[in-house]
Design a protein around this motif. Sequence first.
Motif, PDB file in Angstrom:
ATOM      1  N   SER A  19      -4.427  12.991  -2.258  1.00 35.71           N
ATOM      2  CA  SER A  19      -4.781  14.300  -1.699  1.00 35.71           C
ATOM      3  C   SER A  19      -6.267  14.358  -1.376  1.00 35.71           C
ATOM      4  O   SER A  19      -6.679  14.903  -0.341  1.00 35.71           O
ATOM      5  CB  SER A  19      -4.406  15.407  -2.692  1.00 35.71           C
ATOM      6  N   VAL A  20      -7.091  13.780  -2.269  1.00 31.34           N
ATOM      7  CA  VAL A  20      -8.531  13.700  -2.017  1.00 31.34           C
ATOM      8  C   VAL A  20      -8.804  12.839  -0.785  1.00 31.34           C
ATOM      9  O   VAL A  20      -9.619  13.191   0.082  1.00 31.34           O
ATOM     10  CB  VAL A  20      -9.269  13.127  -3.247  1.00 31.34           C
ATOM     11  N   VAL A  21      -8.130  11.714  -0.698  1.00 34.49           N
ATOM     12  CA  VAL A  21      -8.292  10.825   0.460  1.00 34.49           C
ATOM     13  C   VAL A  21      -7.888  11.541   1.737  1.00 34.49           C
ATOM     14  O   VAL A  21      -8.558  11.438   2.773  1.00 34.49           O
ATOM     15  CB  VAL A  21      -7.443   9.548   0.275  1.00 34.49           C
ATOM     16  N   ARG A  22      -6.810  12.292   1.649  1.00 33.55           N
ATOM     17  CA  ARG A  22      -6.303  13.025   2.822  1.00 33.55           C
ATOM     18  C   ARG A  22      -7.340  14.012   3.347  1.00 33.55           C
ATOM     19  O   ARG A  22      -7.473  14.212   4.558  1.00 33.55           O
ATOM     20  CB  ARG A  22      -5.019  13.748   2.414  1.00 33.55           C
ATOM     21  N   GLN A  23      -8.088  14.625   2.434  1.00 33.34           N
ATOM     22  CA  GLN A  23      -9.110  15.588   2.835  1.00 33.34           C
ATOM     23  C   GLN A  23     -10.345  14.899   3.407  1.00 33.34           C
ATOM     24  O   GLN A  23     -11.064  15.479   4.223  1.00 33.34           O
ATOM     25  CB  GLN A  23      -9.515  16.468   1.648  1.00 33.34           C
ATOM     26  N   HIS A  24     -10.603  13.658   2.952  1.00 33.53           N
ATOM     27  CA  HIS A  24     -11.822  12.953   3.356  1.00 33.53           C
ATOM     28  C   HIS A  24     -11.475  11.604   4.001  1.00 33.53           C
ATOM     29  O   HIS A  24     -11.887  10.548   3.520  1.00 33.53           O
ATOM     30  CB  HIS A  24     -12.733  12.741   2.146  1.00 33.53           C
ATOM     31  N   LYS A  25     -10.734  11.666   5.071  1.00 30.81           N
ATOM     32  CA  LYS A  25     -10.290  10.437   5.732  1.00 30.81           C
ATOM     33  C   LYS A  25     -11.444   9.610   6.283  1.00 30.81           C
ATOM     34  O   LYS A  25     -11.310   8.406   6.502  1.00 30.81           O
ATOM     35  CB  LYS A  25      -9.310  10.782   6.858  1.00 30.81           C
ATOM     36  N   ASP A  26     -12.571  10.273   6.502  1.00 33.59           N
ATOM     37  CA  ASP A  26     -13.733   9.559   7.022  1.00 33.59           C
ATOM     38  C   ASP A  26     -14.490   8.811   5.926  1.00 33.59           C
ATOM     39  O   ASP A  26     -15.351   7.978   6.224  1.00 33.59           O
ATOM     40  CB  ASP A  26     -14.681  10.537   7.712  1.00 33.59           C
ATOM     41  N   LEU A  27     -14.168   9.097   4.650  1.00 37.95           N
ATOM     42  CA  LEU A  27     -14.882   8.482   3.535  1.00 37.95           C
ATOM     43  C   LEU A  27     -14.108   7.358   2.870  1.00 37.95           C
ATOM     44  O   LEU A  27     -14.703   6.450   2.291  1.00 37.95           O
ATOM     45  CB  LEU A  27     -15.211   9.535   2.470  1.00 37.95           C
ATOM     46  N   PHE A  28     -12.768   7.439   2.890  1.00 38.72           N
ATOM     47  CA  PHE A  28     -11.956   6.503   2.123  1.00 38.72           C
ATOM     48  C   PHE A  28     -10.889   5.836   2.976  1.00 38.72           C
ATOM     49  O   PHE A  28     -10.316   6.449   3.872  1.00 38.72           O
ATOM     50  CB  PHE A  28     -11.256   7.231   0.967  1.00 38.72           C
ATOM     51  N   LYS A  29     -10.638   4.577   2.650  1.00 41.39           N
ATOM     52  CA  LYS A  29      -9.508   3.846   3.241  1.00 41.39           C
ATOM     53  C   LYS A  29      -8.700   3.246   2.096  1.00 41.39           C
ATOM     54  O   LYS A  29      -9.225   2.503   1.272  1.00 41.39           O
ATOM     55  CB  LYS A  29     -10.011   2.733   4.171  1.00 41.39           C
ATOM     56  N   VAL A  30      -7.425   3.595   2.035  1.00 45.34           N
ATOM     57  CA  VAL A  30      -6.540   3.061   1.002  1.00 45.34           C
ATOM     58  C   VAL A  30      -6.030   1.699   1.461  1.00 45.34           C
ATOM     59  O   VAL A  30      -5.288   1.597   2.435  1.00 45.34           O
ATOM     60  CB  VAL A  30      -5.356   4.013   0.736  1.00 45.34           C
ATOM     61  N   GLU A  31      -6.443   0.663   0.749  1.00 45.27           N
ATOM     62  CA  GLU A  31      -6.062  -0.705   1.118  1.00 45.27           C
ATOM     63  C   GLU A  31      -4.850  -1.204   0.339  1.00 45.27           C
ATOM     64  O   GLU A  31      -4.106  -2.056   0.815  1.00 45.27           O
ATOM     65  CB  GLU A  31      -7.238  -1.660   0.877  1.00 45.27           C
ATOM     66  N   ALA A  32      -4.656  -0.691  -0.884  1.00 46.66           N
ATOM     67  CA  ALA A  32      -3.540  -1.135  -1.715  1.00 46.66           C
ATOM     68  C   ALA A  32      -3.068   0.010  -2.593  1.00 46.66           C
ATOM     69  O   ALA A  32      -3.876   0.814  -3.074  1.00 46.66           O
ATOM     70  CB  ALA A  32      -3.953  -2.328  -2.574  1.00 46.66           C
ATOM     71  N   ILE A  33      -1.755   0.091  -2.797  1.00 42.91           N
ATOM     72  CA  ILE A  33      -1.171   1.078  -3.706  1.00 42.91           C
ATOM     73  C   ILE A  33      -0.119   0.386  -4.560  1.00 42.91           C
ATOM     74  O   ILE A  33       0.508  -0.586  -4.127  1.00 42.91           O
ATOM     75  CB  ILE A  33      -0.547   2.281  -2.958  1.00 42.91           C
ATOM     76  N   ALA A  34       0.051   0.902  -5.769  1.00 50.66           N
ATOM     77  CA  ALA A  34       1.028   0.300  -6.673  1.00 50.66           C
ATOM     78  C   ALA A  34       1.691   1.397  -7.499  1.00 50.66           C
ATOM     79  O   ALA A  34       1.056   2.372  -7.889  1.00 50.66           O
ATOM     80  CB  ALA A  34       0.355  -0.716  -7.595  1.00 50.66           C
ATOM     81  N   ALA A  35       2.995   1.229  -7.745  1.00 49.63           N
ATOM     82  CA  ALA A  35       3.759   2.187  -8.532  1.00 49.63           C
ATOM     83  C   ALA A  35       4.782   1.435  -9.372  1.00 49.63           C
ATOM     84  O   ALA A  35       4.897   0.206  -9.282  1.00 49.63           O
ATOM     85  CB  ALA A  35       4.437   3.201  -7.616  1.00 49.63           C
ATOM     86  N   ASN A  36       5.532   2.178 -10.159  1.00 50.74           N
ATOM     87  CA  ASN A  36       6.516   1.550 -11.030  1.00 50.74           C
ATOM     88  C   ASN A  36       7.851   1.342 -10.318  1.00 50.74           C
ATOM     89  O   ASN A  36       8.238   0.224 -10.019  1.00 50.74           O
ATOM     90  CB  ASN A  36       6.712   2.392 -12.300  1.00 50.74           C
ATOM     91  N   ASN A  37       8.555   2.443 -10.005  1.00 46.29           N
ATOM     92  CA  ASN A  37       9.884   2.275  -9.410  1.00 46.29           C
ATOM     93  C   ASN A  37      10.278   3.328  -8.385  1.00 46.29           C
ATOM     94  O   ASN A  37      11.420   3.343  -7.921  1.00 46.29           O
ATOM     95  CB  ASN A  37      10.943   2.235 -10.517  1.00 46.29           C
ATOM     96  N   ASN A  38       9.337   4.213  -8.022  1.00 45.85           N
ATOM     97  CA  ASN A  38       9.658   5.276  -7.063  1.00 45.85           C
ATOM     98  C   ASN A  38       9.490   4.750  -5.633  1.00 45.85           C
ATOM     99  O   ASN A  38       8.480   4.991  -4.976  1.00 45.85           O
ATOM    100  CB  ASN A  38       8.759   6.491  -7.309  1.00 45.85           C
ATOM    101  N   ASP A  39      10.499   4.020  -5.165  1.00 46.87           N
ATOM    102  CA  ASP A  39      10.387   3.374  -3.849  1.00 46.87           C
ATOM    103  C   ASP A  39      10.377   4.386  -2.713  1.00 46.87           C
ATOM    104  O   ASP A  39       9.737   4.161  -1.675  1.00 46.87           O
ATOM    105  CB  ASP A  39      11.509   2.355  -3.653  1.00 46.87           C
ATOM    106  N   GLU A  40      11.049   5.516  -2.876  1.00 44.87           N
ATOM    107  CA  GLU A  40      11.101   6.492  -1.789  1.00 44.87           C
ATOM    108  C   GLU A  40       9.736   7.144  -1.555  1.00 44.87           C
ATOM    109  O   GLU A  40       9.289   7.270  -0.403  1.00 44.87           O
ATOM    110  CB  GLU A  40      12.169   7.549  -2.078  1.00 44.87           C
ATOM    111  N   LEU A  41       9.079   7.564  -2.639  1.00 44.08           N
ATOM    112  CA  LEU A  41       7.755   8.168  -2.479  1.00 44.08           C
ATOM    113  C   LEU A  41       6.743   7.127  -2.030  1.00 44.08           C
ATOM    114  O   LEU A  41       5.888   7.406  -1.181  1.00 44.08           O
ATOM    115  CB  LEU A  41       7.301   8.821  -3.788  1.00 44.08           C
ATOM    116  N   LEU A  42       6.827   5.911  -2.578  1.00 42.74           N
ATOM    117  CA  LEU A  42       5.887   4.864  -2.163  1.00 42.74           C
ATOM    118  C   LEU A  42       6.031   4.580  -0.670  1.00 42.74           C
ATOM    119  O   LEU A  42       5.033   4.374   0.025  1.00 42.74           O
ATOM    120  CB  LEU A  42       6.110   3.582  -2.966  1.00 42.74           C
TER     121      LEU A  42
END
Length: 383
Positions: A19-42
Amino acid sequence: MKKISILGSTGSIGTQTLSVVRQHKDLFKVEAIAANNNDELLEKQINEFQPKLAVLYNKDAADRLQTRYTGKTKILSQDAGLIAAAVFDDVDTVVTSLMGFAGLRPTMAAIKAGKNIALANKETLVVAGELIMAMAKENKVSILPVDSEHCAIFQCLQGNDKNRVNKLLLTASGGPFRGKKEIDLENVQVNQCLAHPTWSMGKKITIDSASLVNKGLEIIEAHWLYDMPYDKIQVVVHPQSIVHSMVEYIDGTVMAQLGSTDMRLPIQYALTYPHRMESAAKRLDFWNMVQLTFERPDTQTFKGIDLAYEAGRIGGTMPCAMNAANEVAVEAFLHNRIKFLDIYSIIEKTMQAHKVIKDMVPEVFFSVDASARNFACKIINSI
């Protein structure tokens, strides 16, 4: 632009980080994400943020995603995937918000790879604080706290000499059972424990907040983050959760950090420090604020604080054993296998049986965690 990896992207802290990244798209780039088992949200997160790497620890969940995903993001799973997300070449900051002991190994890998850490996984420092802080110093990386209390202390220390600190004051809401006694808690149900009065969090940390074990873990975390002796760390119950924590200096001055109960504030500060940016968090309205109250915690009923002080002062692998027992006990309580108050006895018995090891090497912590979990499970099976 800061390039980040988020370990635990589908959890409470992970989604608020996005949500923070979404507000500041000019400041952050998400290069990698990791989760346990929620494949739909991921998958939704992949489609929105277009990371180069995405990880589902659960291989079945990763396989499900692989069968339907046709984009460019690389999909990995299991331990190898988590480590890959932690050390990803293009990343300079790793947000570690995996739940519990599971965050230790990828956090160590990220530090060794020279990544700065935005730490939401307090268990990493609880379990292996001495080792982690030494690794961070050796690899010249910063560890910036995402916990609201530790972010508050961090801000209250800015511009001041740490040697002039008299006391760190960690605030606690008191949880849903503030004012209750043991007799009142004998038959409380899971849904009652999850009804936190001020914060919206994941199930495990909400149970920890109800037992005040979470505040105990934060005491140990503060000890390592700020190199502060345990007798200079005090817990103060503050039901309104407006004052997130305080620092008392030797001249009697107390610096406090106040804000709304919105985790996006400490997350954003950890990611933008030393700069402050606009935030979508609700502002405090002091004209309409009725009261701010403070009180001593009831450590006779809520034993999590004293258990943590004991574990921290003993040192070595005792906090690791304490944390393992708590994680097993909370999981059992969430599945209605034990009562709420059993959490304390499981932690106590595990600590009493644990033979402390002072050798601060990674292999020791993994061994102790496994053996303490096994011991705690035996206690649960005998209840």
